[in-house]
Each structure stands twice: as structure tokens, then as C-alpha cells.
Design a protein around this motif. Sequence first.
Motif, PDB file in Angstrom:
ATOM      1  N   LEU A  10       2.225  -8.219  25.653  1.00 42.88           N
ATOM      2  CA  LEU A  10       2.975  -8.132  24.420  1.00 42.88           C
ATOM      3  C   LEU A  10       4.467  -8.033  24.730  1.00 42.88           C
ATOM      4  O   LEU A  10       4.859  -7.428  25.732  1.00 42.88           O
ATOM      5  N   SER A  11       5.248  -8.608  23.839  1.00 44.10           N
ATOM      6  CA  SER A  11       6.698  -8.488  23.963  1.00 44.10           C
ATOM      7  C   SER A  11       7.140  -7.136  23.412  1.00 44.10           C
ATOM      8  O   SER A  11       6.357  -6.390  22.795  1.00 44.10           O
ATOM      9  N   GLY A  12       8.418  -6.794  23.619  1.00 43.82           N
ATOM     10  CA  GLY A  12       8.929  -5.528  23.104  1.00 43.82           C
ATOM     11  C   GLY A  12       8.858  -5.456  21.591  1.00 43.82           C
ATOM     12  O   GLY A  12       8.552  -4.399  21.011  1.00 43.82           O
ATOM     13  N   LYS A  13       9.130  -6.562  20.912  1.00 43.49           N
ATOM     14  CA  LYS A  13       9.069  -6.595  19.461  1.00 43.49           C
ATOM     15  C   LYS A  13       7.647  -6.384  18.974  1.00 43.49           C
ATOM     16  O   LYS A  13       7.400  -5.659  17.970  1.00 43.49           O
ATOM     17  N   GLU A  14       6.681  -6.979  19.678  1.00 38.53           N
ATOM     18  CA  GLU A  14       5.278  -6.823  19.279  1.00 38.53           C
ATOM     19  C   GLU A  14       4.780  -5.407  19.534  1.00 38.53           C
ATOM     20  O   GLU A  14       3.968  -4.875  18.763  1.00 38.53           O
ATOM     21  N   VAL A  20       4.016   0.875  14.652  1.00 35.01           N
ATOM     22  CA  VAL A  20       4.104   1.092  13.210  1.00 35.01           C
ATOM     23  C   VAL A  20       2.741   0.876  12.560  1.00 35.01           C
ATOM     24  O   VAL A  20       2.332   1.612  11.629  1.00 35.01           O
ATOM     25  N   LEU A  21       2.006  -0.135  13.028  1.00 35.44           N
ATOM     26  CA  LEU A  21       0.674  -0.390  12.469  1.00 35.44           C
ATOM     27  C   LEU A  21      -0.267   0.788  12.702  1.00 35.44           C
ATOM     28  O   LEU A  21      -1.076   1.147  11.824  1.00 35.44           O
ATOM     29  N   GLY A  59      -4.284  -8.751  17.492  1.00 38.37           N
ATOM     30  CA  GLY A  59      -3.818  -9.382  16.274  1.00 38.37           C
ATOM     31  C   GLY A  59      -2.315  -9.368  16.111  1.00 38.37           C
ATOM     32  O   GLY A  59      -1.761 -10.107  15.289  1.00 38.37           O
ATOM     33  N   VAL A  60      -1.646  -8.504  16.905  1.00 38.37           N
ATOM     34  CA  VAL A  60      -0.181  -8.455  16.826  1.00 38.37           C
ATOM     35  C   VAL A  60       0.449  -9.616  17.575  1.00 38.37           C
ATOM     36  O   VAL A  60       1.544 -10.072  17.235  1.00 38.37           O
ATOM     37  N   ALA A  61      -0.218 -10.130  18.614  1.00 39.76           N
ATOM     38  CA  ALA A  61       0.339 -11.227  19.420  1.00 39.76           C
ATOM     39  C   ALA A  61       0.435 -12.498  18.604  1.00 39.76           C
ATOM     40  O   ALA A  61      -0.322 -12.717  17.650  1.00 39.76           O
TER      41      ALA A  61
END
Length: 453
Positions: A10-14, A20-21, A59-61
Motif C-alpha cells: 500500500l502507498s502512504g495515501k492508502e 480512517v476506515l 479493498g483500499v488498493a
Amino acid sequence: MAQTQELLRLSGKERDRLKVLHQVQQGQLLQREAALQLGLSERGFRKLLSRFRQHGDAGVAHQLRGKKSNRRLKEKTARRTQQLIGKHYADFGPTLASEYLSEHHGIDLSPETVRRLMIQAGLWQAKRKKVRKIHCWRARRNCVGELVQWDTSKHAWLEDRGPQQMYLIALIDDASSQLYARFVKADSTRCHMEVLWGYLERYGRPVSVYTDRAGLFEPAHAPGWKQEPDEPGEKNETQLGRAFRELGIEWIAAYSPQAKGRVERCFGTLQDRLIKGLRVAGVSSLEQANQYLEQVFLPQWSRRFECKPAHDVDAHRELTEHLELASVLSHVEQRQVSNDYTVQWRSEKWQIPAGSVHAGLKRRKVWVEQRLNGDMAVRLEGRTVLLEKCEAKPVEPVSKADGPVRRHIPKPGSSRWMDHFRVEGNEAWKAYREQTGESSAPLRSPSGLPPRR
């Protein structure tokens, strides 16, 4: 049964979204607050939360990760590009090759894409950037015509299709990179004046020019020479220096190539792009090269490399009426007027017209011009007067009979006038004494020496 663990990247943004999720899932945040925190709309956040509940952390990717892009370059286009570059532009750089592919073959690819394809085909080798010596940065001048950098490049511009070496004189504006260039036969004062003439007629007089310290611009003095600053003359300025002074152009000398780096980098670009452009156009002579330069390359340079100056004011000055380019751009030397109102130039006499003769002109020093078209002129009382060539009288050859007769003088040691003088002289003298009855005194030769025994 052992469970297999899959590594999820995952990236830092993900990762921030995943945190938060989890807080929303645990009831610590409302969906509205979470959407505001992530900079998403409420609908967009609900879709992200739905994928998270269905697929977990995966699911975030991004859903396209690991898949081929729909905007990727087609294999057919990539192969055709590599074939064209290998056949026609093998020694071109990626940027220049991309421009020629777009102009001549209708293939619009970015220079980076062309560079990647050339590396794959083995036509280009990636180079690591090196730290170069840093020089003090100088900002561009503000106006066009405020400073023009001037230099000459000797190179095999036509490769094996024409002359082995040609000279390219280039004048590039410091504020906008506006380029004016011409091919010439020699790096001479005459050729530089011809190029300057063309520049002045097109753009006007620049405020200053920036050149190196070559002998064309700065006179070479012997060690210990003391230059008198306010006294122009042949020893203090060159012919181009005099022309700059009469045109009101300031001359600035560069003490290193880096000082006039803009024109040096310009020649680096020209030795790449211009050579290949001349090759594609099939140019094989100096006249064709100048025609290609004027009609094709300089417009391309203007579209590709010229930039907008800081101010829209053009600092070039117009050519006024009192400036006669034929007089300024000429070879000027000082001569003395003879008593017959002629001046000497290269073993030839030139006559001042009778209508321009005035009192006090004899034995006076004047400035004589040899112009680029071959005309001769003299500067008199603030004006120039064309000179007339004096035809030399034919010299009649002098025949040998008309000259004085020279007495023959034999070479030393070749005269034979003393041969048999002693023998014949002594015998004749002895016979004379016997006839006259003189006493037999010791005989002496007419030279006064005693006879040989």
C-alpha cells in the motif's frame, strides 16, 4: 491446515485511508466526518467503505494495480517506431528523433517514450548524471537586442557530402535566444562583417555584443605594450572594433567559454540537430546550407527554443542616415595624400576626384576605405568620396644596343696577355743590343726584373 498469508503493498495515501476506515468501522468517526477528513464526497466514501467491508484491507488498493494500462503503447506502433529509428535516425537523440517521427512519419510520441523504446532496441544508452563544475549563474537580459552573444564554430557540417570544414558564425540574443547564423568560407574579418551587415539590416543595432578575445576583436600586443585608452587607431583596435565604435555598439570580452555559455550551448545543439537536418535534406554545398538554414532550420529554432523576454521592449536601434554600412563595414587605414592628390594602397595609386580637392589637402593624413565590394573611398570633412584608380604607364623594355657598351673584363686568372712575354722580350732585347753595339750588360726585362737563368 496452514493459512497462506498474502503480502499487500500500500502507498502512504492508502494507509491513511485504511486507518480512517478502521475508525469508522469501530464507530469512532461518522461517515460524513471521515469523508471530509479524506477530501472525498460522502458518496465516494461510501463506495470506498463498501469495498473495504467486502474485500478487507485489499479493498483500499487501486483496482488497476498489476493490470496493463488501457492507454499503453500498442506493440505494432512500438515495433514500427524502433524500425524507423534504426533505419533512418540511429544516431539521433530521443528528443530530436521524436520530432522527426512526428514531422515525417506521423508518429506522435513523447521524447521519454522514444528514449525508452531506443533503450529497449539498443539504440540508446542511459547515462548517469554527473555533478559538473558549478559557475555563477547570470540572469538573462530583460530586452531583445540588449546583449547578443557572438561566436564561430569550425566543424564538418556537411560530413562527407561537401567541404570537410566549414565555419558557422552565430549571433544569439541573450534575452530571447533569437538566433541569426550563416555559413562562411573562412573565419576572417571580411566574413564577420558580411554576417554583421545581414544582422543589422534585419534587426538593427544591438546595445552590446559579447565575444571571445580572438584576434578579430582584440588586437594582439607585444609583452609590455602600454595601451592608450582614449586614442583609437590600428594598434588599439581591430577593424571590427572600429566598426563597433562607429556603430555605437559596446564590445564585451569573455574571459572563459562559460562566460558566454549561451552561444556555446547553442553550438552544441546545432552540431546535433543542424548536421542531421542537413543530412536528411541532402545538402552538399555552402550555398545550399545557407538556404536550408534560412528557410527551414531558423524557423524551427524559433518555434522550439526561443522564449519570451522579461520585457516586450525591443532594444535594437535603427540605422540612422549618417551611418553608411558600406563605409563602416570596410577595411580602413590611414594614408598620406601626395602632391598630385593621390593616395597609395597596396602598391597602387588612387586619385582623389578634382571636385573634392580643397586647400591644405597635400601631405595631409586621411582615412582610406577598402570596401567589401572592392571600391576604394577616402574620408574627407565628414563625408566619403570614391577614388579612381590611376592606370600605370607601360614600361618600355630597354634594348641592349641602346645602353652603354661595357668593356669585357675576363674572370680572375683567365687572362693570357703575359704568355711568352719574358722569352720573346729578352731575345728581342738581346738582338737589339748586339746590333747597336752596346755593352753586354746584364739584360733586364721591361718589367725591371733580372732575366731567368
